[in-house]
Design a protein around this motif. Structure first.
Motif, PDB file in Angstrom:
ATOM      1  N   ASN A  60       0.837  -1.197   0.000  1.00 56.94           N
ATOM      2  CA  ASN A  60       0.000   0.000   0.000  1.00 56.94           C
ATOM      3  C   ASN A  60       0.871   1.245   0.000  1.00 56.94           C
ATOM      4  O   ASN A  60       2.026   1.222   0.437  1.00 56.94           O
ATOM      5  CB  ASN A  60      -0.886   0.034   1.252  1.00 56.94           C
ATOM      6  CG  ASN A  60      -2.007  -0.984   1.191  1.00 56.94           C
ATOM      7  OD1 ASN A  60      -2.458  -1.367   0.121  1.00 56.94           O
ATOM      8  ND2 ASN A  60      -2.456  -1.420   2.357  1.00 56.94           N
ATOM      9  N   ILE A  61       0.292   2.351  -0.455  1.00 53.46           N
ATOM     10  CA  ILE A  61       0.999   3.638  -0.374  1.00 53.46           C
ATOM     11  C   ILE A  61       1.313   3.969   1.080  1.00 53.46           C
ATOM     12  O   ILE A  61       2.407   4.418   1.415  1.00 53.46           O
ATOM     13  CB  ILE A  61       0.152   4.749  -1.006  1.00 53.46           C
ATOM     14  CG1 ILE A  61      -0.110   4.452  -2.485  1.00 53.46           C
ATOM     15  CG2 ILE A  61       0.852   6.106  -0.858  1.00 53.46           C
ATOM     16  CD1 ILE A  61      -1.104   5.393  -3.130  1.00 53.46           C
ATOM     17  N   SER A  62       0.347   3.724   1.954  1.00 53.05           N
ATOM     18  CA  SER A  62       0.516   4.084   3.364  1.00 53.05           C
ATOM     19  C   SER A  62       1.559   3.238   4.068  1.00 53.05           C
ATOM     20  O   SER A  62       2.009   3.605   5.168  1.00 53.05           O
ATOM     21  CB  SER A  62      -0.816   3.976   4.099  1.00 53.05           C
ATOM     22  OG  SER A  62      -1.346   2.675   4.006  1.00 53.05           O
ATOM     23  N   THR A  68     -12.293  14.562 -16.454  1.00 49.62           N
ATOM     24  CA  THR A  68     -12.272  14.634 -14.998  1.00 49.62           C
ATOM     25  C   THR A  68     -13.301  13.689 -14.396  1.00 49.62           C
ATOM     26  O   THR A  68     -12.995  12.921 -13.472  1.00 49.62           O
ATOM     27  CB  THR A  68     -12.553  16.079 -14.536  1.00 49.62           C
ATOM     28  OG1 THR A  68     -11.485  16.929 -14.986  1.00 49.62           O
ATOM     29  CG2 THR A  68     -12.659  16.169 -13.024  1.00 49.62           C
ATOM     30  N   SER A  69     -14.514  13.732 -14.922  1.00 46.62           N
ATOM     31  CA  SER A  69     -15.557  12.831 -14.412  1.00 46.62           C
ATOM     32  C   SER A  69     -15.212  11.374 -14.687  1.00 46.62           C
ATOM     33  O   SER A  69     -15.456  10.499 -13.849  1.00 46.62           O
ATOM     34  CB  SER A  69     -16.916  13.175 -15.057  1.00 46.62           C
ATOM     35  OG  SER A  69     -17.367  14.439 -14.616  1.00 46.62           O
ATOM     36  N   LEU A  70     -14.625  11.112 -15.864  1.00 45.91           N
ATOM     37  CA  LEU A  70     -14.242   9.738 -16.199  1.00 45.91           C
ATOM     38  C   LEU A  70     -13.171   9.224 -15.237  1.00 45.91           C
ATOM     39  O   LEU A  70     -13.219   8.067 -14.800  1.00 45.91           O
ATOM     40  CB  LEU A  70     -13.741   9.675 -17.635  1.00 45.91           C
ATOM     41  CG  LEU A  70     -13.320   8.296 -18.159  1.00 45.91           C
ATOM     42  CD1 LEU A  70     -14.495   7.321 -18.092  1.00 45.91           C
ATOM     43  CD2 LEU A  70     -12.787   8.394 -19.584  1.00 45.91           C
ATOM     44  N   LEU A  71     -12.219  10.078 -14.892  1.00 48.46           N
ATOM     45  CA  LEU A  71     -11.203   9.699 -13.905  1.00 48.46           C
ATOM     46  C   LEU A  71     -11.850   9.344 -12.570  1.00 48.46           C
ATOM     47  O   LEU A  71     -11.472   8.371 -11.917  1.00 48.46           O
ATOM     48  CB  LEU A  71     -10.209  10.839 -13.700  1.00 48.46           C
ATOM     49  CG  LEU A  71      -9.034  10.962 -14.662  1.00 48.46           C
ATOM     50  CD1 LEU A  71      -8.217  12.195 -14.314  1.00 48.46           C
ATOM     51  CD2 LEU A  71      -8.149   9.720 -14.621  1.00 48.46           C
ATOM     52  N   GLY A  72     -12.828  10.159 -12.174  1.00 47.56           N
ATOM     53  CA  GLY A  72     -13.505   9.902 -10.906  1.00 47.56           C
ATOM     54  C   GLY A  72     -14.245   8.583 -10.901  1.00 47.56           C
ATOM     55  O   GLY A  72     -14.180   7.820  -9.927  1.00 47.56           O
ATOM     56  N   ARG A  92      -3.581   2.100  -6.068  1.00 43.07           N
ATOM     57  CA  ARG A  92      -3.071   3.241  -6.827  1.00 43.07           C
ATOM     58  C   ARG A  92      -4.044   3.688  -7.917  1.00 43.07           C
ATOM     59  O   ARG A  92      -4.163   4.889  -8.193  1.00 43.07           O
ATOM     60  CB  ARG A  92      -1.698   2.898  -7.415  1.00 43.07           C
ATOM     61  CG  ARG A  92      -0.608   2.982  -6.373  1.00 43.07           C
ATOM     62  CD  ARG A  92       0.701   2.367  -6.816  1.00 43.07           C
ATOM     63  NE  ARG A  92       1.738   2.688  -5.849  1.00 43.07           N
ATOM     64  CZ  ARG A  92       1.894   2.077  -4.673  1.00 43.07           C
ATOM     65  NH1 ARG A  92       1.088   1.076  -4.323  1.00 43.07           N
ATOM     66  NH2 ARG A  92       2.841   2.446  -3.842  1.00 43.07           N
ATOM     67  N   VAL A  93      -4.735   2.736  -8.524  1.00 43.03           N
ATOM     68  CA  VAL A  93      -5.750   3.112  -9.502  1.00 43.03           C
ATOM     69  C   VAL A  93      -6.874   3.888  -8.813  1.00 43.03           C
ATOM     70  O   VAL A  93      -7.507   4.757  -9.414  1.00 43.03           O
ATOM     71  CB  VAL A  93      -6.317   1.873 -10.220  1.00 43.03           C
ATOM     72  CG1 VAL A  93      -7.400   2.260 -11.228  1.00 43.03           C
ATOM     73  CG2 VAL A  93      -5.204   1.116 -10.944  1.00 43.03           C
ATOM     74  N   ALA A  94      -7.109   3.598  -7.532  1.00 40.70           N
ATOM     75  CA  ALA A  94      -8.146   4.292  -6.775  1.00 40.70           C
ATOM     76  C   ALA A  94      -7.684   5.644  -6.244  1.00 40.70           C
ATOM     77  O   ALA A  94      -8.502   6.555  -6.083  1.00 40.70           O
ATOM     78  CB  ALA A  94      -8.607   3.418  -5.601  1.00 40.70           C
ATOM     79  N   ALA A  95      -6.393   5.804  -5.980  1.00 42.30           N
ATOM     80  CA  ALA A  95      -5.910   7.013  -5.306  1.00 42.30           C
ATOM     81  C   ALA A  95      -5.201   8.008  -6.219  1.00 42.30           C
ATOM     82  O   ALA A  95      -5.338   9.217  -6.042  1.00 42.30           O
ATOM     83  CB  ALA A  95      -4.969   6.618  -4.164  1.00 42.30           C
ATOM     84  N   LEU A  96      -4.445   7.524  -7.202  1.00 42.62           N
ATOM     85  CA  LEU A  96      -3.590   8.421  -7.972  1.00 42.62           C
ATOM     86  C   LEU A  96      -4.312   9.290  -8.993  1.00 42.62           C
ATOM     87  O   LEU A  96      -3.813  10.385  -9.314  1.00 42.62           O
ATOM     88  CB  LEU A  96      -2.477   7.624  -8.650  1.00 42.62           C
ATOM     89  CG  LEU A  96      -1.457   6.973  -7.698  1.00 42.62           C
ATOM     90  CD1 LEU A  96      -0.320   6.346  -8.486  1.00 42.62           C
ATOM     91  CD2 LEU A  96      -0.918   7.980  -6.688  1.00 42.62           C
ATOM     92  N   PRO A  97      -5.456   8.868  -9.567  1.00 43.02           N
ATOM     93  CA  PRO A  97      -6.135   9.775 -10.507  1.00 43.02           C
ATOM     94  C   PRO A  97      -6.400  11.150  -9.926  1.00 43.02           C
ATOM     95  O   PRO A  97      -6.311  12.159 -10.639  1.00 43.02           O
ATOM     96  CB  PRO A  97      -7.439   9.025 -10.823  1.00 43.02           C
ATOM     97  CG  PRO A  97      -7.069   7.593 -10.719  1.00 43.02           C
ATOM     98  CD  PRO A  97      -6.111   7.539  -9.547  1.00 43.02           C
ATOM     99  N   LEU A  98      -6.707  11.229  -8.665  1.00 41.92           N
ATOM    100  CA  LEU A  98      -6.946  12.516  -8.002  1.00 41.92           C
ATOM    101  C   LEU A  98      -5.700  13.397  -8.074  1.00 41.92           C
ATOM    102  O   LEU A  98      -5.782  14.604  -8.339  1.00 41.92           O
ATOM    103  CB  LEU A  98      -7.343  12.262  -6.549  1.00 41.92           C
ATOM    104  CG  LEU A  98      -7.706  13.469  -5.683  1.00 41.92           C
ATOM    105  CD1 LEU A  98      -8.934  14.168  -6.240  1.00 41.92           C
ATOM    106  CD2 LEU A  98      -7.945  13.029  -4.244  1.00 41.92           C
ATOM    107  N   LEU A  99      -4.536  12.784  -7.855  1.00 37.45           N
ATOM    108  CA  LEU A  99      -3.289  13.546  -7.887  1.00 37.45           C
ATOM    109  C   LEU A  99      -2.907  13.931  -9.310  1.00 37.45           C
ATOM    110  O   LEU A  99      -2.442  15.054  -9.553  1.00 37.45           O
ATOM    111  CB  LEU A  99      -2.157  12.734  -7.243  1.00 37.45           C
ATOM    112  CG  LEU A  99      -2.389  12.247  -5.817  1.00 37.45           C
ATOM    113  CD1 LEU A  99      -1.104  11.650  -5.254  1.00 37.45           C
ATOM    114  CD2 LEU A  99      -2.870  13.374  -4.920  1.00 37.45           C
TER     115      LEU A  99
END
Length: 212
Positions: free
Chosen positions: A25-27, A145-149, A174-181
């Motif tokens: 995990n990232i954490s 942006t919406s597609l990334l979400g 990472r697929v769940a967390a990195l799109p935001l970044l």
């Protein structure tokens, strides 16, 4: 945002046992103690630069909150969608701060709460942001942006249900967390380019007025 990826690389490079983007995990980079972690997948965690990583989490969260508060009409149109999106994205920033202040092996409940703010509130914010971005923002960026979400929310559901689709636990996270970044980085770069263009356009105009 760049600082996060730089410090991520520094922290993972400090591991004696190789850090895996697929299995860790990232954490895990922010865990304060060396120990075998059995859940959700067994792995040994020992992150010498955990303090640096947690500072990065907190700094990233603060930047998210400040960005959501200050971008205003530069990025957003007026209306409910923009207000909701900015609130949810600020919530993701709060999540990064919570995660950084409470490593998973120190205060698991607070850390999980932070992760929920990031991958639930933040990704819902991305979906809504596609409808709240200003009209001058290119249509490809708005619907992208919406597609990334949607993609990140789907990955978050798969991550929670332990369906990793061959990516591994860390890969799906990472697929769940990195799109935001990545989205925040793209928006920031676009803003800098627009600002640079306006400044360059203002300089010749100023010279002409002085010449007159």
């Amino acid at each position: 945002m760049v600082q996060f990826f730089v410090i991520h690389w520094i922290a993972e490079s400090a591991w004696a046992r190789p850090y895996s983007w697929a299995q860790n995990n990232i954490s895990d980079l922010g865990n304060a103690h060396c120990a075998l972690q059995p859940e959700p997948e067994p792995r040994y965690i020992c992150s010498p630069e955990h303090g640096l990583m947690n500072v990065s989490f907190v700094a990233l969260g603060v930047l998210f909150v400040v960005g959501a508060a200050l971008t205003g009409e530069v990025l957003w149109r007026r209306g409910r969608a923009a207000a909701v999106a900015r609130l949810l994205l600020a919530g993701a920033g709060v999540g990064f701060v919570l995660a950084g202040l409470a490593p998973a092996d120190v205060n698991e409940n607070q850390h999980i709460l932070g992760a929920l703010f990031i991958m639930a509130a933040g990704n819902i914010g991305l979906v809504v942001a596609g409808f709240g971005l200003a009209e001058h923002v290119p249509a490809t960026l708005r619907w992208g942006t919406s597609l990334l979400g949607v993609t990140a929310l789907t990955a978050f559901g798969l991550f929670l249900s332990h369906h990793y689709l061959g990516l591994g636990m860390g890969g799906m996270e990472r697929v769940a967390a990195l799109p935001l970044l990545f989205w925040a980085l793209a928006v920031g770069v676009r803003g800098l380019i627009r600002r640079s263009g306006r400044m360059q356009g203002a300089v010749p105009a100023g010279r002409l007025s002085r010449a007159g």
